[in-house]
Design a protein around this motif. Structure first.
Motif: not given
Length: 161
Positions: A70-78, A80-92, A116-118
């Protein structure tokens, strides 16, 4: 091995066609040249958690990508929610990859501490969040490129000790 790779860009302007997706092009070049990967799908979605989640699920479960970058949505702007979305779909989670990106890049660019990327696993797919700039994509992906083949062998169940 040609790893099946999907690219997902999270960008409001990119999804509306107001900005060229140059970061995805950098990903494509690095995956094809350095990893020997095959790009099987490229998507652009707005910075909306539900749309990012839906795209990640489709790329992993339907397209059966070995790797989703993924690219984008990983900084501090309001928005930027890619890490949160990723956390909701990953298992580990795979924190070592994210830590390696930040520690390697921070030696040259201290602003990476705001990234903030994961990274994590869903099924047999490795998902890696990258920054939204071509330079950030290049620096961060280069920091982990040497470990991706082994990681992908493990995630896809092909690893032989």
């Amino acid at each position: 091995m040609a790893w099946k790779t999907a690219i997902l860009t999270a960008s409001d302007k990119g999804s509306r066609g107001e900005r060229e997706d140059t970061s995805a092009q950098v990903i494509r070049e690095l995956v094809e040249e350095e990893l020997g990967g095959e790009i099987i799908e490229v998507r652009i979605v707005p910075d909306e958690q539900d749309e990012i989640i839906a795209a990640l699920i489709e790329l992993t479960d339907y397209f059966k990508a070995d790797l989703v970058l993924t690219t984008g949505g990983t900084d501090l702007a309001i928005r930027d929610v890619t890490p949160e979305a990723t956390r909701r779909v990953i298992e580990r989670e795979v924190p070592g990859l994210s830590e390696a990106m930040r520690s390697t890049v921070m030696q040259k660019n201290r602003a990476v501490m705001l990234f903030r990327g994961i990274c994590g696993i869903r099924g047999r797919t490795l998902i890696v969040n990258l920054p939204g700039t071509p330079k950030g994509v290049h620096e961060n992906l280069a920091a982990i490129m040497d470990q991706l083949p082994e990681a992908l062998l493990m995630v896809t169940g092909q690893y032989r000790q």
